[in-house]
Write a protein that holds these residues in place. Structure first.
Motif: not given
Length: 270
Positions: A56-61, A118-124, A246-248, A261-263
């Motif tokens: 997963g992304f968290d794992v890769d980070v 390391y990541l921005l997101t929002g509740q959905s 990060w983008t990859a 992928a955002p900035t």
């Protein structure tokens, strides 16, 4: 005791004590290991596969950061970090750091420190694919049954801002997803990137609805006031953003869910 016999005895005592000293310095006997907390039940972010691997992304980070700290992937021990237990795990030295969709909040910063974000997101919101009466947060007030995870930021927000909702709190998001599929609840709420992973797994059964209604800043949790480790992790995150890793990682793990992928966010060193 003669001088010679004293020297021999001292040498034997030193030889016996040395392994114990090395073991103590190695943190439980293995100084070539790092223990990282993540989620095991969040597809696309932190997920434990049937073969025992964690992806997963968290794992890769987390893996990239560990590499910058001098550890290979083989030297990482992954430890599941449910939302309600994260601060305790850090405070009790059960992990070196946690990368587990961990929103940076003032309340949490009283107990632990953060590197990142390391990541921005929002509740959905996520509902069953055939649902038509929940279209966004405004649809929740009619006594809808909503599920989130105990101790999570989304759960706290729902309790504070949506008093007309029946909030069910489980230990894991996968338990919420199972309840949603079985008709036990009407919707699941958490951050969009988390929900997107579940939708990608079952697009015929689940869907996202409405627009995100918060901003969450994911950070890497670590021991309170460990500024040395915090600085090293922030350096690693900036390098990961600069070299394209990060983008990859985002595209590999979250692209299949339809997210672009955002900035990468700027690290907060204040």
């Amino acid at each position: 005791m003669s001088t010679m016999r004293f020297r021999v005895a001292a040498a034997v005592a030193l030889a016996a004590a040395l392994p114990l000293a090395l073991t103590a310095c190695g943190g439980g006997g293995d100084e070539n290991k790092i223990v990282i907390g993540t989620k095991f039940d969040q597809p696309g972010l932190g997920f434990k596969n049937p073969d025992g691997t964690v992806t997963g992304f968290d794992v890769d980070v987390a893996t990239y950061v560990a590499g910058e700290l001098g550890y290979t992937p083989e030297q990482i021990e992954w430890k599941e970090s449910p939302s309600p237990q994260r601060e305790t795990m850090i405070q009790n030295d059960q992990v070196d750091y946690i990368v587990a969709t961990y929103s940076i909040t003032d309340a949490r910063k009283e107990k632990v420190s953060f590197a990142g974000p390391y990541l921005l997101t929002g509740q959905s919101l996520m509902v069953r694919a055939d649902n038509t009466d929940i279209t966004g947060k405004e649809s929740l007030q009619n006594n809808k049954k909503l599920c989130s995870v105990s101790g999570s930021t989304p759960a706290q927000k729902i309790k504070a801002e949506f008093p007309g909702v029946q909030l069910q709190q489980y230990d894991t998001y996968s338990a919420c997803v199972d309840a949603l599929k079985n008709g036990g609840i009407d919707a699941v709420t958490t951050d969009q990137v988390i929900l997107a992973g579940y939708v990608a797994q079952a697009p015929d059964k689940l869907k996202l609805v409405g627009e995100p209604f918060s901003e969450e800043r994911y950070g890497i949790g670590l021991k309170k006031d460990d500024t040395e480790l915090q600085t090293k992790i922030n350096d690693a995150l900036e390098k990961m953003a600069a070299d394209g890793a990060w983008t990859a990682a985002f595209e590999k793990n979250l692209g299949p869910a339809g997210l672009t992928a955002p900035t990468p966010p700027a690290v907060d060193r204040s």
